[in-house]
Design a protein around this motif. Sequence first.
Motif, PDB file in Angstrom:
ATOM      1  N   UNK A 142       0.791  -1.237   0.000  1.00  0.00           N
ATOM      2  CA  UNK A 142       0.000   0.000   0.000  1.00  0.00           C
ATOM      3  C   UNK A 142       0.817   1.277   0.000  1.00  0.00           C
ATOM      4  N   UNK A 143       2.117   1.197   0.188  1.00  0.00           N
ATOM      5  CA  UNK A 143       2.958   2.391   0.027  1.00  0.00           C
ATOM      6  C   UNK A 143       2.714   3.013  -1.345  1.00  0.00           C
ATOM      7  N   UNK A 144       2.436   2.167  -2.338  1.00  0.00           N
ATOM      8  CA  UNK A 144       2.237   2.641  -3.710  1.00  0.00           C
ATOM      9  C   UNK A 144       1.006   3.525  -3.849  1.00  0.00           C
ATOM     10  N   UNK A 145       0.103   3.486  -2.901  1.00  0.00           N
ATOM     11  CA  UNK A 145      -1.141   4.253  -3.024  1.00  0.00           C
ATOM     12  C   UNK A 145      -0.897   5.759  -3.020  1.00  0.00           C
ATOM     13  N   UNK A 146       0.197   6.188  -2.399  1.00  0.00           N
ATOM     14  CA  UNK A 146       0.471   7.635  -2.433  1.00  0.00           C
ATOM     15  C   UNK A 146       0.860   8.069  -3.847  1.00  0.00           C
ATOM     16  N   UNK A 147       1.494   7.202  -4.608  1.00  0.00           N
ATOM     17  CA  UNK A 147       1.847   7.534  -5.988  1.00  0.00           C
ATOM     18  C   UNK A 147       0.602   7.525  -6.873  1.00  0.00           C
ATOM     19  N   UNK A 148      -0.289   6.590  -6.611  1.00  0.00           N
ATOM     20  CA  UNK A 148      -1.525   6.506  -7.388  1.00  0.00           C
ATOM     21  C   UNK A 148      -2.399   7.729  -7.134  1.00  0.00           C
ATOM     22  N   UNK A 149      -2.547   8.116  -5.861  1.00  0.00           N
ATOM     23  CA  UNK A 149      -3.357   9.291  -5.529  1.00  0.00           C
ATOM     24  C   UNK A 149      -2.738  10.552  -6.109  1.00  0.00           C
ATOM     25  N   UNK A 150      -1.430  10.673  -6.018  1.00  0.00           N
ATOM     26  CA  UNK A 150      -0.751  11.836  -6.566  1.00  0.00           C
ATOM     27  C   UNK A 150      -0.968  11.926  -8.071  1.00  0.00           C
ATOM     28  N   UNK A 151      -0.973  10.788  -8.745  1.00  0.00           N
ATOM     29  CA  UNK A 151      -1.151  10.764 -10.199  1.00  0.00           C
ATOM     30  C   UNK A 151      -2.509  11.349 -10.605  1.00  0.00           C
ATOM     31  N   UNK A 155      -1.496   4.362  10.517  1.00  0.00           N
ATOM     32  CA  UNK A 155      -0.230   4.645  11.212  1.00  0.00           C
ATOM     33  C   UNK A 155      -0.465   5.405  12.507  1.00  0.00           C
ATOM     34  N   UNK A 156      -1.585   5.111  13.190  1.00  0.00           N
ATOM     35  CA  UNK A 156      -1.925   5.837  14.418  1.00  0.00           C
ATOM     36  C   UNK A 156      -0.862   5.694  15.505  1.00  0.00           C
ATOM     37  N   UNK A 157      -0.082   4.638  15.453  1.00  0.00           N
ATOM     38  CA  UNK A 157       0.942   4.446  16.481  1.00  0.00           C
ATOM     39  C   UNK A 157       2.076   5.463  16.378  1.00  0.00           C
ATOM     40  N   UNK A 158       2.037   6.325  15.366  1.00  0.00           N
ATOM     41  CA  UNK A 158       3.049   7.377  15.239  1.00  0.00           C
ATOM     42  C   UNK A 158       2.490   8.753  15.557  1.00  0.00           C
ATOM     43  N   UNK A 159       1.198   8.850  15.893  1.00  0.00           N
ATOM     44  CA  UNK A 159       0.578  10.174  16.017  1.00  0.00           C
ATOM     45  C   UNK A 159       1.011  10.927  17.277  1.00  0.00           C
ATOM     46  N   UNK A 160       1.555  10.211  18.254  1.00  0.00           N
ATOM     47  CA  UNK A 160       1.972  10.884  19.476  1.00  0.00           C
ATOM     48  C   UNK A 160       3.402  11.425  19.417  1.00  0.00           C
ATOM     49  N   UNK A 161       4.074  11.241  18.308  1.00  0.00           N
ATOM     50  CA  UNK A 161       5.429  11.758  18.185  1.00  0.00           C
ATOM     51  C   UNK A 161       5.416  13.285  18.195  1.00  0.00           C
ATOM     52  N   UNK A 162       6.270  13.862  19.007  1.00  0.00           N
ATOM     53  CA  UNK A 162       6.338  15.330  19.099  1.00  0.00           C
ATOM     54  C   UNK A 162       7.020  15.952  17.897  1.00  0.00           C
ATOM     55  N   UNK A 163       7.500  15.113  16.977  1.00  0.00           N
ATOM     56  CA  UNK A 163       8.140  15.628  15.770  1.00  0.00           C
ATOM     57  C   UNK A 163       7.225  15.546  14.560  1.00  0.00           C
ATOM     58  N   UNK A 164       5.960  15.224  14.759  1.00  0.00           N
ATOM     59  CA  UNK A 164       4.928  15.282  13.724  1.00  0.00           C
ATOM     60  C   UNK A 164       5.292  14.518  12.462  1.00  0.00           C
ATOM     61  N   UNK A 165       5.119  13.241  12.527  1.00  0.00           N
ATOM     62  CA  UNK A 165       5.444  12.361  11.409  1.00  0.00           C
ATOM     63  C   UNK A 165       4.264  12.279  10.452  1.00  0.00           C
ATOM     64  N   UNK A 166       4.544  12.182   9.165  1.00  0.00           N
ATOM     65  CA  UNK A 166       3.526  11.843   8.176  1.00  0.00           C
ATOM     66  C   UNK A 166       4.049  10.671   7.362  1.00  0.00           C
ATOM     67  N   UNK A 167       3.144   9.926   6.710  1.00  0.00           N
ATOM     68  CA  UNK A 167       3.637   8.789   5.933  1.00  0.00           C
ATOM     69  C   UNK A 167       2.547   7.872   5.454  1.00  0.00           C
ATOM     70  N   UNK A 168       2.979   6.723   4.954  1.00  0.00           N
ATOM     71  CA  UNK A 168       2.047   5.700   4.465  1.00  0.00           C
ATOM     72  C   UNK A 168       2.607   4.325   4.768  1.00  0.00           C
ATOM     73  N   UNK A 169       1.740   3.468   5.279  1.00  0.00           N
ATOM     74  CA  UNK A 169       2.125   2.098   5.614  1.00  0.00           C
ATOM     75  C   UNK A 169       1.956   1.179   4.410  1.00  0.00           C
ATOM     76  N   UNK A 170       2.645   0.055   4.477  1.00  0.00           N
ATOM     77  CA  UNK A 170       2.486  -0.985   3.467  1.00  0.00           C
ATOM     78  C   UNK A 170       2.664  -2.351   4.101  1.00  0.00           C
ATOM     79  N   UNK A 171       1.708  -3.230   3.892  1.00  0.00           N
ATOM     80  CA  UNK A 171       1.796  -4.614   4.372  1.00  0.00           C
ATOM     81  C   UNK A 171       1.546  -5.515   3.176  1.00  0.00           C
ATOM     82  N   UNK A 172       2.573  -6.217   2.739  1.00  0.00           N
ATOM     83  CA  UNK A 172       2.467  -7.016   1.522  1.00  0.00           C
ATOM     84  C   UNK A 172       2.806  -8.476   1.807  1.00  0.00           C
TER      85      UNK A 172
END
Length: 577
Positions: free
Chosen positions: A298-307, A470-487
């Motif tokens: 699913x990491x690829x979904x950011x490229x598809x949405x951007x397209x 990626x809710x397990x990263x939402x408490x980071x004080x450095x404000x992470x953004x991203x996309x997960x992939x499980x294949x």
Amino acid sequence: MRGEVMPSLIRPGGDLVEATNAQLGIRLGDLEGHAVDITRRRIWLAVWVFTLIFTLLGARLAHLTVGGDGPMTVKRNTQPQVAQERPYIVDRNGVLLATQISAYNLGADARKVEDVEEMVAALAAILPGLNRQKATRFLSSNRRYVELMKGLTPQQYKAVLTLGNPALKMEKADRRFYPHGSLASHMLGFVGSDMQGLAGLEFFLDRSLEPLSQESLRDGRLPVTLDIRVQHSVRAELAKSIKKFSATGGSAIVMDVENGNILSMVSLPDFDPNLKPWNAGHQRLFNKATLGTYELGSVFKIFTASMVLETGAAAPEDTFQTSLPISIGRHEITDPHGEKRPLTVGEIVVHSSNIGSAQLALSVTPEVHWGFLERLGLIDKPELEIPELTNPQLPRQWGEVERATSSYGYGISISPLQALVAGAAMVNGGVMYRPRLINDDLPLGVRVISEETSTHMRQIMRAVVTHGTAKNARNSKFMILGKTGTARMAGPGGYDSSRLMTSFLGAFPAHSPRYAFIVILHEPQKIDGVYGTGAGWNVVPLSTDIVERIAPLLGVMPHPAYKPADNIILHKVREVL
């Protein structure tokens, strides 16, 4: 007899000599003086010739020694210059990563050894790495020279000298030394016994098509973009998670999104370049970050949405029906954990909908779809100053099935490096930079999406952390953004649901991304206290731990008071529903 006239003495040659000399105007009595004159002239001629030759040689030597530009030039300097066959390699802060040290090879004349066992015992006491069995066999061979051990340090060299055994022979043989051991082994590479690079940057130093510029080589040093502090933190956290989740391996890369500089690259398991790395085995030598190609899911979904946003095939507020599976030919596409409702472009990414992603991909023509992947560098072999690179694995045909499955990361395999480079362009304003390990020129970037599309992608990828997988990263004080992939990983019988590859492609800080990263775990296992085996349960917490460690090193300040507005795309959908 008295009164008799003595005949005059005739010199050898008789009348012929006299006749010849008469023609030259030389009297017979002057022959000896003439011969002396000729000899004297020849001697003076030889003296002048040799004087001229040595004068010219001396002038050339002085030119080469003092001010010439030839290979023997020695520049005057207040500091003594140490000749280096290979440049030092240092990180971006000047920390030494690779150098050349004096070492010695130990041999012996076996014919002069009186007591083999005694000599082997004496050597073993001061040389822990000595192969006693091999040494015993060699010293018993009665050969003129046998090699007992390579790579003795100066201290070991002195210790051997104290033995005072005339049968022992040592010769100097410089070797490459890597002070940090395996910490950056896949990037640095290693050299062979002939000091020629065989992998990594060491290979690049010897086989670069274009000589390194003076700006790259500074005082015999090659500064690289790696930050050894960041490298240490990334490797430590990755190794900890591999052990925690019983994974077979993993990789991680951190890159500056503003210039393409690689700050860290880790592939585990790795190897120690100081310890005969060619014997480490394929698994340890294999650089998963650049040489491996994987279906990243699913990491690829950011490229598809951007397209679709970039081409105008869909607007951010447009919705796509994801309530029911869709069929393409004989293939059915489903959502394992779908929302069962219409989703916007952003929500398709946030909730990782395969059904929605397939519809996005099919909303553009095959030519546009392929061309966009090509624009992001996902079709061709990537560029980097190491040889461990490979071409992506692409579908044999480009029909609807292949386009649909590739939209969510199946049927197309790329390297983590390629995914990171393209992902960085999604969040940095739309410019894709060539990744690099050497600062040899200005950053080379090309615009691949508009700033507007990049802004949408930052919002979407932040929403993945605040509302999605990626809710397990939402408490980071450095404000992470991203996309997960499980294949699921492919095997001889097809995809194996028990063998997963989890990945997280992200960046920080979310309001103005400066650093992008990709982190991957190979075949992580479920453990007690963790609900699932997907990326959100293992690689996302791992990525958060990495960011928490490296952000302060990179000068990124925490923003505990920063609260991004609720994603406008999600909010609009709620109003419609």
